[in-house]
Structure formats: structure tokens, C-alpha cells
Scaffold this motif. Sequence first.
Motif, PDB file in Angstrom:
ATOM      1  N   ARG A 429       0.854  -1.189   0.000  1.00  0.00           N
ATOM      2  CA  ARG A 429       0.000   0.000   0.000  1.00  0.00           C
ATOM      3  C   ARG A 429       0.892   1.241   0.000  1.00  0.00           C
ATOM      4  O   ARG A 429       1.712   1.430   0.898  1.00  0.00           O
ATOM      5  CB  ARG A 429      -0.907   0.011   1.230  1.00  0.00           C
ATOM      6  N   GLU A 430       0.725   2.071  -1.007  1.00  0.00           N
ATOM      7  CA  GLU A 430       1.411   3.361  -1.065  1.00  0.00           C
ATOM      8  C   GLU A 430       0.334   4.441  -1.165  1.00  0.00           C
ATOM      9  O   GLU A 430       0.178   5.110  -2.187  1.00  0.00           O
ATOM     10  CB  GLU A 430       2.364   3.402  -2.255  1.00  0.00           C
ATOM     11  N   LEU A 431      -0.382   4.598  -0.068  1.00  0.00           N
ATOM     12  CA  LEU A 431      -1.536   5.495  -0.039  1.00  0.00           C
ATOM     13  C   LEU A 431      -1.109   6.843   0.524  1.00  0.00           C
ATOM     14  O   LEU A 431      -0.636   6.939   1.663  1.00  0.00           O
ATOM     15  CB  LEU A 431      -2.659   4.892   0.797  1.00  0.00           C
ATOM     16  N   ALA A 432      -1.282   7.862  -0.298  1.00  0.00           N
ATOM     17  CA  ALA A 432      -0.886   9.210   0.128  1.00  0.00           C
ATOM     18  C   ALA A 432      -1.826   9.696   1.217  1.00  0.00           C
ATOM     19  O   ALA A 432      -3.056   9.570   1.100  1.00  0.00           O
ATOM     20  CB  ALA A 432      -0.914  10.167  -1.059  1.00  0.00           C
ATOM     21  N   VAL A 479       0.832  -3.554  -6.047  1.00  0.00           N
ATOM     22  CA  VAL A 479       1.025  -2.242  -5.431  1.00  0.00           C
ATOM     23  C   VAL A 479      -0.204  -1.389  -5.706  1.00  0.00           C
ATOM     24  O   VAL A 479      -0.632  -1.269  -6.873  1.00  0.00           O
ATOM     25  CB  VAL A 479       2.280  -1.545  -5.984  1.00  0.00           C
ATOM     26  N   LEU A 480      -0.791  -0.819  -4.645  1.00  0.00           N
ATOM     27  CA  LEU A 480      -1.888   0.140  -4.781  1.00  0.00           C
ATOM     28  C   LEU A 480      -1.379   1.494  -4.315  1.00  0.00           C
ATOM     29  O   LEU A 480      -0.906   1.635  -3.174  1.00  0.00           O
ATOM     30  CB  LEU A 480      -3.107  -0.288  -3.969  1.00  0.00           C
ATOM     31  N   ARG A 481      -1.468   2.470  -5.213  1.00  0.00           N
ATOM     32  CA  ARG A 481      -0.880   3.774  -4.965  1.00  0.00           C
ATOM     33  C   ARG A 481      -1.930   4.858  -5.204  1.00  0.00           C
ATOM     34  O   ARG A 481      -2.613   4.853  -6.234  1.00  0.00           O
ATOM     35  CB  ARG A 481       0.314   3.969  -5.893  1.00  0.00           C
ATOM     36  N   THR A 482      -2.091   5.775  -4.259  1.00  0.00           N
ATOM     37  CA  THR A 482      -3.005   6.904  -4.424  1.00  0.00           C
ATOM     38  C   THR A 482      -2.199   8.195  -4.364  1.00  0.00           C
ATOM     39  O   THR A 482      -1.177   8.289  -3.668  1.00  0.00           O
ATOM     40  CB  THR A 482      -4.093   6.912  -3.342  1.00  0.00           C
ATOM     41  N   SER A 483      -2.684   9.202  -5.095  1.00  0.00           N
ATOM     42  CA  SER A 483      -2.001  10.494  -5.107  1.00  0.00           C
ATOM     43  C   SER A 483      -2.938  11.541  -5.696  1.00  0.00           C
ATOM     44  O   SER A 483      -4.034  11.224  -6.177  1.00  0.00           O
ATOM     45  CB  SER A 483      -0.702  10.414  -5.929  1.00  0.00           C
TER      46      SER A 483
END
Length: 567
Positions: A429-432, A479-483
Motif C-alpha cells: 500500500r502506497e496510499l498518500a 502495489v496500490l498507490r493513491t495520489s
Amino acid sequence: MRDKSILGLTTLLLSALLSLFIVEYELFVIGGQQEAVRTYARVVATSMWNFEPQAPRDYLEIIAAQQDYKRIWVETPDGNLFVSACGGLDSRLDRYLARLGLIRLVSFSAPVEYEGEIIGVVTAEWWNQSIYVDGIATFFALLILVIVWMYLRLARAKQDLELRVQERTAEVSRLQHLLQNIADSMPSALITVDTAGRVLTWNPAATQLTGRQRDDVLGRSLWQMCPMLGAYRETFETVVDRRQVVHLHEKRGSPPGGKTYWDVSIFPLVADDVRGAVLRIDDVTQRVHLEKEVLHSAKMASVGRLAAGVAHEINNPLSGIAQSVQLVMRALDVGLDDTRRRLKEMGLDPDALGRYLAARRVLFYLKGARQAGERAARIVSDLLTFSRKPLGGFTSHDLNDLVERTLVLAETDYDLGRGYDFKDVVVVRELAPDLPRVICDGQQIQQVILNLVRNAAQEMLRAEATLAAREEGWRPRLVLRTSLTEDGSYLRLEVEDNGMGLTPEAREHLFEPFFTTKEVGVGTGLGLWLCWSIVVERHHGRIWGETLPEEAGGHGTRFIVELPLAP
């Protein structure tokens, strides 16, 4: 108007020719007769000089008979009749024509000279038939005029007939062109075949269906040129023999583009000398898939309702279990004063019990049971939320929270038959943090995230053997990434895997309905299309897929979803 002009010019020309003919004819007749009379005068001169009346009389009678004179005679200078001869009695026709004025009596005299001395005058009298000849000429002229008029009428009739034939031919050609355009415009494949199986007509839809061009198949055997249609040959022969229409529904076809479903109708053809049949083939693959999807949706709706009911039923005992575990943990917690007091009242040593519980890890197991119950409660809660119909539509949501809740649902996804378990995937999880909330339909966005996550996990686990052999220590990684986008108008979600990546064919048909790279029976090809429909059509956002560049590992797929902050 043109016919009248031609007729007038022809009349003038014939009149001029007739007048010239009449004048020339009269000059010829009169001149000839005058010369003949002069000749007679020279012959008669000798007889008169010798005073032999019988000789000129015989001569003149012969001449009168030969030349059809009415009368010919000779007079002396003193006016006395020397000799006379008649050519014969007037015929009834001559008298009739004379009364009509068509002939007239004319005469001509010539001097009789002998040795320079005029010894008499020869006079010939005959019926002048030039007027009669003029009448005949006029008759023929009128006859010619009638012939010319009839010719012009026939020519005009021929011209009109040719014009009507041209118009009818043009109309037939127009109708044929129209029928051909109608056949070419139809989405159904139309193929006309004679009794020997030779192709007579072929429209563009047939080319699209079979991959064969019209010029390649016309006049050739349909069954040889298109083997995928050979299954209908027996039905075709039955239709030709019995002249009955046959409809075949949802038959499996195998065109060059892959397996499809066809509706096939075969109609008997009887037109003039042509016998055969017309094949109409409709590609109903999309309809069949939609029908299956409707049935699947209905089934899933029933499952959703069943799941909601089961969730409600499970939620109550889960609550009881959680409360019971909590009470047991509190009752065995020797650190609480109340617990120590009650144990001492029962004659038990709290410290000894604490050491026993620690040695047997009872509290650890109870804590695990409590966490499992809480997790089950969250799953039930998410399942209830996901299965409910949306009530208010678009509301404010935290994108990171939607991602987390969807991952909880995805963790329950497994298929024992295919050896698939989402828990085997490493999720990063790469959640901003502190992202602005987005106005969206939360359930539909969860559906998008769930479809993308499941697709990535299934593709990675399907290619696990290949990738593990290629790269030592490889494990499926998601990978789940939010930005927030640079311009601050969109929230971005990236779903990235380390699988095989997108093939050129998959990139070309990525969001098309019913296109799938999975095995038969595994996917319907509607998942990504549904994602596109939700993101683009419903939320006015953007979605696309790409293969990871070389610097990112050289393989893998990344899907990007961008949702507008302002709906």
C-alpha cells in the motif's frame, strides 16, 4: 417540331424535282414530235413533187399508226388538202381523260420543201398527255410524301421506344443498385448459392464474417471456400429439395476471428431459371453473452440477497462470540483488582493462575479469537455495504478508505480448483495521506478497484510458473498507490502488478466488451469494460492501462484511474 421541319423540307424538294421533271418531260416530248414532223415533211416532199398522192398517204398512215397521231395531213400552199391520214379512233380512256382535262389535243406544222421551194405544209395532231403524266408524277410524289411521313413517324416511334427502353433499363439498374446497396448495408451476412453450391451473391457482411473477399468466392463452391459453413450443407440440401425455410439459433461458429454464436436462416430460392437457397447469418455473440451476463447478474443478485441474509444471521452470533471472548479475557486478566479479589475469594492464587495462563498462552489464543471475530465482523459489514443498492448515488468518500475496504473483500477471494488464493499475493500500500475527499458512488468505485485487483492477482498467479522460472525469488506483488495529480483536479489510483504485462492485442482491445485473455469459462470479458463505463461514463474520469517500462522491472501492468474532485 423536328418531324414537321423535315417533312416540310422534303415536300419542297419533291415539288422542285417534280416541276423540273414536268418541264423537261414536255420539252422532250414536244421537241421530239416537232423533229419527227420535220422528218415526215422531208419524206413527203418527193412524193408531192412527183404528184404521187398514194405514196405519201400510205407513208403517213403508217406514221400515224406508229406514232399514235390522231390525224396527220398535207396541204398545198393554196390551202387545198393534198393528202390526209388518221391514226385511229379515240379510245374511251382518251375521251374520259380529255373531259377531265388531263390530256389536250395539240398540233404542229412543218413546211414541205423541195429544191428550195415550199410545195406544202405537213401538220400532225395528237393528244398531249403531259398533264396526265403530271398527275402520275404528282401521285407518286404524294406517295413518296406519305412514305416519308410514315418513315418519320416510325423513326419517332422507334426513338420514343428506345427512350422508354433506356428509361426502363435505367430504372431496373437503379432498383438493382438499390437492392445491392440494401444487401451491402445489412449487418447480416447474405449469401446466395445455386443447387451445385456455387456462390451467386456475396455481401460485405459475409466478407467480415468469413474473411473471404467477394471476387474470390463468386462462382466457386461455398463449401470448399468456407469450410466453417460446411456444417450447414446438409440443411441447405434439405431446403433446396423441400423448399422450406429453416432457422437455426445460437449455433457455434468458428470464423477467423475466433469462436462465435450465429443465427442461421436458409431460404429456398426459385427465380426464373435459378434454383438454390439464400443463407442469412447473424453474429449473435454479443446477444448471447449479454443474455448470459443478465442471467449471471440475476444469479449474483440472488447470491447478494442470500449473502445479505446470511450476513445478518452471522452478525448476531459473531457479536455474541466477540462479547463472550471479551468477557473471558476480562475474567482471566489477573491484573484487574476485581479479578484478583474474586480469585482470592474462591481460594485461588491470582499470580499462580497468571503464570499458568501465560505458560499455556491462553490469553494469546483468546486475543487471536477476538481479532478473528472482529475481522469476520468487518467482512460481514463490508459485504452488507457492498450488496446494498445505492440509495443516494454520489456522496463524499475517502479514496484510501475505499481501497482498504475493497482489499478486505479481495482477501476472501480464492478458487481451490485453479489453485488461486489472493492471500498468496504480496500487497503493498502506497496510499498518500491527507488526500481530499472525492464525490463519487462509493460502491461503484469499489467495484472498479475490486475488478482491477482481482484481474491483476489472477494474471500473476496464472503466470507464476513462467515468471518464477525466469526470475529467481519472484513472488506475485501488487502495489496500490493513491495520489493527487499535479494540477490538483483529479485523485489518482494506480494498481500495479509484476506479471507478464499487456500484449499488443490486449492493448488494442483493452476496454472492449467480451474481449478476454483468460481461458474459456474463466472470464466474460466485461470486467474492464464495466470499469471503463463506471469511471468514464458515470464519473467523467479517466482510465487506461500500460505495460511497465524497463526501469520498473521490464514486465508488469499498471492501470491508472483518475477521478475528478469536482463532479
